[in-house]
Design an enzyme around this catalytic site. Structure first.
Site, PDB file in Angstrom:
ATOM      1  N   LYS A  73      38.447   8.561   7.801  1.00  0.00           N
ATOM      2  CA  LYS A  73      37.655   9.756   7.502  1.00  0.00           C
ATOM      3  C   LYS A  73      38.225  10.938   8.298  1.00  0.00           C
ATOM      4  O   LYS A  73      38.559  10.792   9.470  1.00  0.00           O
ATOM      5  CB  LYS A  73      36.216   9.488   7.928  1.00  0.00           C
ATOM      6  N   GLY A  97      26.540  -0.869   9.706  1.00  0.00           N
ATOM      7  CA  GLY A  97      27.112  -2.073   9.092  1.00  0.00           C
ATOM      8  C   GLY A  97      27.274  -2.075   7.583  1.00  0.00           C
ATOM      9  O   GLY A  97      27.628  -3.101   7.013  1.00  0.00           O
ATOM     10  N   ASP A 137      35.617   4.543   9.357  1.00  0.00           N
ATOM     11  CA  ASP A 137      34.603   5.525   8.954  1.00  0.00           C
ATOM     12  C   ASP A 137      34.013   6.178  10.205  1.00  0.00           C
ATOM     13  O   ASP A 137      32.901   6.684  10.191  1.00  0.00           O
ATOM     14  CB  ASP A 137      33.510   4.805   8.139  1.00  0.00           C
ATOM     15  N   ASP A 192      32.202  -1.086  17.064  1.00  0.00           N
ATOM     16  CA  ASP A 192      31.510   0.201  17.230  1.00  0.00           C
ATOM     17  C   ASP A 192      31.109   0.378  18.698  1.00  0.00           C
ATOM     18  O   ASP A 192      30.934  -0.596  19.429  1.00  0.00           O
ATOM     19  CB  ASP A 192      30.257   0.281  16.345  1.00  0.00           C
TER      20      ASP A 192
HETATM   21  C1  LIG Z   1      29.305   7.225  10.065  1.00  0.00           C
HETATM   22  S1  LIG Z   1      29.052   5.929  11.231  1.00  0.00           S
HETATM   23  C2  LIG Z   1      29.756   4.547  10.396  1.00  0.00           C
HETATM   24  C3  LIG Z   1      28.908   4.024   9.280  1.00  0.00           C
HETATM   25  C4  LIG Z   1      29.407   2.688   8.772  1.00  0.00           C
HETATM   26  N1  LIG Z   1      30.664   2.823   8.069  1.00  0.00           N
HETATM   27  C5  LIG Z   1      28.421   2.050   7.836  1.00  0.00           C
HETATM   28  O1  LIG Z   1      28.730   1.866   6.665  1.00  0.00           O
HETATM   29  O2  LIG Z   1      27.328   1.678   8.283  1.00  0.00           O
HETATM   30  C6  LIG Z   1      30.261   6.303  12.440  1.00  0.00           C
HETATM   31  C7  LIG Z   1      30.312   5.359  13.612  1.00  0.00           C
HETATM   32  O3  LIG Z   1      31.515   5.581  14.356  1.00  0.00           O
HETATM   33  C8  LIG Z   1      31.260   5.127  15.668  1.00  0.00           C
HETATM   34  N2  LIG Z   1      32.314   5.573  16.584  1.00  0.00           N
HETATM   35  C9  LIG Z   1      32.642   6.841  16.915  1.00  0.00           C
HETATM   36  N3  LIG Z   1      33.648   6.845  17.808  1.00  0.00           N
HETATM   37  C10 LIG Z   1      33.978   5.551  18.049  1.00  0.00           C
HETATM   38  C11 LIG Z   1      34.939   4.919  18.884  1.00  0.00           C
HETATM   39  N4  LIG Z   1      35.764   5.631  19.661  1.00  0.00           N
HETATM   40  N5  LIG Z   1      35.008   3.565  18.905  1.00  0.00           N
HETATM   41  C12 LIG Z   1      34.159   2.825  18.121  1.00  0.00           C
HETATM   42  N6  LIG Z   1      33.221   3.388  17.307  1.00  0.00           N
HETATM   43  C13 LIG Z   1      33.129   4.729  17.272  1.00  0.00           C
HETATM   44  C14 LIG Z   1      29.889   5.700  15.959  1.00  0.00           C
HETATM   45  O4  LIG Z   1      29.266   5.038  17.029  1.00  0.00           O
HETATM   46  C15 LIG Z   1      29.173   5.513  14.616  1.00  0.00           C
HETATM   47  O5  LIG Z   1      28.368   4.371  14.609  1.00  0.00           O
END
Ligand SMILES: C[S@@+](CC[C@H](N)C(=O)[O-])C[C@H]1O[C@@H](n2cnc3c(N)ncnc32)[C@H](O)[C@@H]1O
Length: 211
Positions: free
Chosen positions: A164, A64, A124, A84
Site C-alpha cells: 500500500k 486479520g 497492507d 503486526d
Molecule cells: C490497515 S491495517 C491492516 C488491515 C489488515 N490488512 C486487515 O485486513 O485486517 C494496518 C496495520 O499495519 C500495522 N503496522 C504498521 N506499521 C507496522 C510495522 N512497522 N510492523 C508491523 N505492523 C505494522 C498496524 O499496526 C495496523 O494494524
C-alpha cells in the site's frame, strides 16, 4: 482543548462513516474482521496471486481480514505468516508474529517458520494518520520501501509483492524501483478503497532473484 475537541469530532465522523459503509456491513455479515479484505479480493480477482501461493507473508495483518482470505484461498498445505505491531486473535492456518516487521530477529523467525522462500508478500501496513497529507505520504513510502527490502530477501524467483502507498509524488519512484526487480509492477486502486483516500496499491509480479 481545541485539539481534543477536533479529534473527537473527527472520530465521530469516522464512526458515522463506518456505521453506514457498505463494505463494513458486508465484512460483518461475511465473518471477515475488516473491510480491507475486499481490497485484497479485488487485487486477487485481477492478478490471481493467492491460489498457487504456498508460502505467504502478510505484513501489517491486524485485525486479520487479509490473513483470513489468504488462509481460505491458498489451500490446506499453505504456510501463512502474519505480523503486526498489535496483537490480534488467532486465525486457523495462520501463524501470527507480534512486533515490528523491520526487526531482523522477527524476519528470521518468519523465514524459519515458512521453511522456504515466499510466493507472496502482501503489505497492507499503515501508520496512524498525522492529518498532514505529505507527512503521511512520506511515512507510508518508508513503510512500503521497508516492505520491499524485506520482500527482496523473502521472495522466491517468480514471487509477487503487494504494497500500500499513498499518492503524493514518491510512489512513482518506488514503482520505478520495483520494475527493476519484478517482471511487471503497476498501480491498482480497488473500488472498495475509499475514493477520497490517497491510498493506492502497487502490485508487482514475477520477482527476479538476481535483480
Ligand atoms: C490497515 S491495517 C491492516 C488491515 C489488515 N490488512 C486487515 O485486513 O485486517 C494496518 C496495520 O499495519 C500495522 N503496522 C504498521 N506499521 C507496522 C510495522 N512497522 N510492523 C508491523 N505492523 C505494522 C498496524 O499496526 C495496523 O494494524
Amino acid at each position: 482543548m481545541k485539539v481534543i475537541g477536533k479529534r473527537s469530532h473527527s472520530s465521530r465522523l469516522w464512526l458515522h462513516r463506518q456505521q453506514k459503509d457498505h463494505y463494513v456491513l458486508l465484512a460483518k455479515e461475511s465473518g471477515y474482521r475488516s473491510r480491507a479484505v475486499f481490497k485484497l479480493m479485488e487485487i486477487d480477482a485481477k492478478f490471481h496471486l493467492i491460489k498457487n501461493a504456498k508460502c505467504v507473508i502478510d505484513l501489517g495483518a491486524a485485525p486479520g481480514g487479509w490473513s483470513q482470505l489468504l488462509a481460505q484461498r491458498s489451500g490446506e498445505n499453505a504456510r501463512i505468516a502474519a505480523i503486526d505491531l498489535l496483537e490480534f486473535p488467532a486465525i486457523s492456518g495462520v501463524k501470527i508474529f507480534n512486533g515490528n516487521f523491520e526487526n531482523e530477529e522477527i524476519q528470521m523467525k518468519i523465514m524459519e517458520y515458512l521453511g522456504q522462500k515466499a510466493d507472496l508478500v502482501a503489505a497492507d501496513m499503515a501508520s496512524a494518520a498525522s492529518g498532514h497529507a505529505q507527512t503521511d505520504h512520506l511515512r507510508q513510502i518508508n513503510l512500503a520501501k521497508g516492505a520491499y527490502s524485506f520482500a527482496k530477501n523473502a521472495l522466491k524467483e517468480g514471487g509477487s509483492f503487494v504494497t500500500k502507498v499513498f499518492h503524493g509524488g514518491k510512489e512513482v519512484e518506488l514503482l520505478r524501483d520495483l520494475r527493476k526487480s519484478f517482471g511487471s509492477a503497476r498501480f491498482f486502486k480497488p473500488k472498495s478503497s475509499r475514493a477520497m483516500s490517497a491510498e493506492i496499491y502497487i502490485v508487482a509480479i514475477g520477482f527476479k532473484e538476481c535483480s
